[in-house]
Design an enzyme around this catalytic site. Structure first.
Site, short mmCIF file in Angstrom:
data_model
loop_
_atom_site.label_atom_id
_atom_site.label_comp_id
_atom_site.label_asym_id
_atom_site.label_seq_id
_atom_site.Cartn_x
_atom_site.Cartn_y
_atom_site.Cartn_z
N ASN A 1 33.25 6.46 17.78
CA ASN A 1 33.14 6.05 19.24
C ASN A 1 34.26 6.36 20.03
OD1 ASN A 1 30.63 4.93 18.77
ND2 ASN A 1 31.21 2.83 18.28
N HIS B 1 22.27 4.63 20.37
CA HIS B 1 22.79 5.89 20.70
C HIS B 1 21.72 6.91 21.22
CE1 HIS B 1 27.03 5.15 19.46
NE2 HIS B 1 26.63 4.37 18.57
N HIS C 1 25.87 11.65 10.16
CA HIS C 1 25.73 10.81 9.10
C HIS C 1 27.16 10.59 8.46
CE1 HIS C 1 24.92 8.65 5.58
NE2 HIS C 1 24.45 9.50 4.76
#
Ligand code: HDE
Length: 697
Positions: A163, A90, A354
């Site tokens: 995603n 990413h 995170h």
């Protein structure tokens, strides 16, 4: 200097009252770190005013440079360290600020403060990304898109790092480095950049068949979105909500774009990569700058804890989705991205997302893919951002204060006061102290676990093909065609005949006919897999029945002198009424004049832009200095637009260009004349975006 201390986290559900303050809290916090150099004097980083920023200090004008030239030394040494490691996956991404507004309370399911009161607003920072390419790669590569949202809640940061595809390639985090090694450029020659169309990726797929479902999505139109504003987002894993009674509910998270889900076509995506590598970041940036904010509704799918085993798939398996027809998506709020960043490095590049950043009321499940992520993200950030104090970087700071006995490390910015940095203590009255659950302390969900220490996978994770086939069954004929074509492209690029054969054998377990077609296209034998028997479909998985709006879509107007003033004026006005953006493209930048004197500003030429950068064309035509070139350039634009299934409107003066092109009358082609010029048909066709039933030569 920012004050790190003071104030308490709001944790009693009373956040509603401070809605507006809350909305702006992150922006206010960031504002304190902004520095405007405009109009200032240059200084060294020590604050000493610099008298010469052009020449180094030398012994004589033609003599050697002296070490005492402190400004040169500092300037070069800082420059030498301007880069930080890019994200290992990413790496290429872009972000914007915004807010999340809750439509309805979720307090029956969770104690999370930001999900308690309808109308409540929470600042967010959202980063979209490509997985495989490096930081300098292109936006429109065929790839899964990251969709990472940081909610700056009053109880600490909550990150939903998802995603644009609801499932993943693998089931256990142990396999992630292998997957990524396989998709990244091959190590011996560092080729290809940002592409899965090569041997090692497909070798991995064929030998790790849990990837079948995700690969079906990857080969679909989902991996070439028209815009980040037009793609869905998914939390992928099953998470857990926990309410005030301690009752847990399994939850999956969804982002649904208000503009609907739309994609490019592959030929177009590849051409855009050359014409505008920044296509998607430009789209987001321009839209936000112009007040066309990106909006997504937030939805949850909920499964009661006692229903965990009611499904024919394991809800802890990240290669499975929960069909919306079985577990509906409950829409509970909306995210609006309404502010671009001030500095991409400071904000976007230093943002540290995170999945382990959770708040009370939201918890993990035992999904073995999720469990590994809880370790990996903080670990990678400590490396990438140079130590454990990355939470102090402005973009990563929570809006509520934080206190603990963690100390020191590279780039520590806060100055902890006092002699005590341990717990328990008496010298500081045993503070900072822990909070009870009632006081808002995070208490891990007390799930009962038992089992032997073992390295194995649950048998309930073994079915890799049923949902892959469910996805295939849910596709429209056009979507199926695109999937077959992208397999044929990707696998066609593979050099190893054995790998190609393994891939088609594997995907014949999804659909025999599809695999046979791919086998034929890539030059291997008829595949030999046993097709899944699943007959169901899930209509929600198709992009065909999506929202369609014309606003913020781009129309290129191909125009020369001598156009029909009235017809063109009406059309342009009508487009702008619906929020469609128009760009006049001509022989040269400047102006063109209609037959009755109307002047239109031409902002692009055939060489500064390209047909693939527009959603539609309005062919006005007209006369030009070099008529032959004007005509052939126009015809090229028409042919490309037609081939990419996009709508076109042809003005009365543009008919001859259309006739001379390879485009044919039919769906999405609006032939207008002076009387029908302002027809809404063109606007409707623009909103439709693609006409898949168009016959392409
Ligand atoms: Fe990531 N992933 N990932 N991932 N991921 C990273 O974290 C990792 C996975 C996702 O905009 C890294 O800060 C492991 C699933 C996004 O900054 C790294 C596993 C999903 C982003 C990492 C996964 C994602 C990352 C690299 C398997 C969708 C970009 C830099 C267990 C739900 C966030 C970084 C941003 C980034 C590890 C699987 C999404 C290395 C080990 C599944 C959107 O920590």
């Amino acid at each position: 200097m920012e004050k790190h201390d003071g104030g308490d986290c709001v944790n009693d559900g009373s956040v509603n009252d401070s809605r507006d303050t809350q909305k702006n809290r992150k922006s206010e916090q960031l504002d304190q770190f902004k520095v405007d150099n405009k109009g200032k004097k240059i200084t060294t980083n020590q604050g000493v005013k610099v008298s010469n920023d052009e020449e180094s200090v030398k012994a004589g004008v033609r003599g050697p440079t002296l070490i005492e030239g402190i400004h040169l030394k500092e300037k070069l040494m800082h420059f030498d360290r301007e880069r930080i490691p890019e994200r290992v996956v990413h790496a290429r991404g872009y972000a914007a600020h915004g807010e999340f507004e809750l439509y309805e309370s979720l307090k029956d399911y969770t104690t999370a403060g930001f999900l308690q009161t309808a109308g409540q607003k929470t600042p967010v920072f959202t980063r979209f990304s490509n997985v495989a390419g490096s930081l300098g790669s292109v936006d429109t590569a065929r790839d899964v898109r990251g969709f990472a949202v940081k909610f700056y809640t009053e109880e600490g940061n909550y990150d939903l790092v998802g995603n644009n595809i609801p499932v993943f390639f693998i089931q256990d985090s142990m396999k992630f480095p292998d997957l990524i090694h396989a998709v990244k450029p091959e190590p011996h020659n560092d080729i290809p950049q940002a592409a899965s169309a090569h041997d090692t990726f497909w070798d991995f797929i064929a030998n790790n068949q849990e990837s079948a479902h995700m690969v079906m999505w990857q080969m679909s139109d989902r991996t070439i979105p028209r815009s980040w504003r037009m793609m869905e987002g998914f939390g992928v894993h099953t998470f857990r909500f926990v309410n005030s009674e301690g009752k847990a509910t399994f939850v999956k998270f969804h982002w649904k774009p208000v503009l609907g889900v739309h994609s490019l076509v592959w030929d177009e995506a590849q051409k855009i990569a050359g014409k505008d590598a920044d296509f998607q970041r430009r789209d987001l940036w321009e839209c936000i700058e112009n007040g066309y904010f990106a909006e997504y509704e937030f939805g949850v799918q909920l499964i009661a804890e006692e229903d965990e085993f009611m499904f024919d798939f394991d809800i802890l398996d990240a290669t499975k989705l929960w069909p919306e027809e079985i577990v509906p998506v409950k829409i509970i709020g909306k995210m609006t991205l309404n502010q671009n960043v001030t500095n991409v490095f400071a904000e976007t590049e230093q943002a540290a997302f995170h999945p382990g950043n959770i708040v009370p009321g939201i918890d993990f499940t035992n999904d073995p893919l999720l469990q590994g992520r809880i370790l990996s993200y903080s670990d990678t950030q400590i490396y990438r951002l140079g130590g454990p104090n990355f939470t102090e970087i402005p973009i990563n700071r929570s809006v509520c204060p934080f206190h603990n006995n963690q100390r020191n490390g590279f780039n520590r910015q806060r100055i902890d006061v006092g002699q005590v940095s341990y717990h328990k203590n008496s010298l500081a009255g045993n503070t900072p102290s822990a909070s009870t659950k009632e006081e808002g302390g995070f208490v891990h969900y007390a799930e009962k676990v038992e089992g032997r220490v073992i390295q194995a996978r649950s048998e309930s994770f073994n079915d890799h093909f049923s949902q892959a086939r469910l996805f295939w069954n849910s596709m429209s004929p056009a979507e199926k065609k695109h999937i077959t074509q992208s397999f044929s492209f990707e696998v066609g690029k593979v050099q190893s005949v054995s790998v190609k054969q393994q891939v088609v054998d594997m995907f014949s377990r999804v659909d025999n006919e599809m695999a046979a077609l791919i086998a034929m296209n890539v030059g291997v034998n008829e595949p030999a897999g046993e097709q899944s028997t699943v007959e169901q479909s899930s209509p929600a998985l198709s992009q065909e029945r999506t929202n369609r709006f014309p606003y913020s879509l781009k129309v290129g107007i191909i125009i020369g002198d001598g156009f029909n003033d009235q017809e063109v004026k009406e059309t342009i006005e009508n487009l702008s009424k619906y929020g469609v953006w128009t760009y006049a493209i001509g022989e040269k930048i400047g102006k063109v004049t209609g037959s009755n004197g109307l002047v239109i500003h031409v902002s692009e030429t055939f060489s500064t832009t390209a047909p693939v950068l527009f959603d539609s064309l309005y062919i006005v035509g007209g006369s030009a200095g070099n008529q032959a070139k004007f005509n052939s350039d126009s015809i090229y634009f028409i042919n490309e637009t037609f081939m990419h299934y996009k709508p076109m409107s042809i003005a009365s003066t543009g008919q001859s260009l259309f006739t001379a092109s390879e485009a044919k009358k039919g769906p999405g082609i609006i032939l207008s004349d002076a009387n029908t010029a302002s027809s809404d048909e063109f606007v409707k066709a623009i909103a439709q975006q693609r006409f898949w039933d168009r016959e392409i030569y």
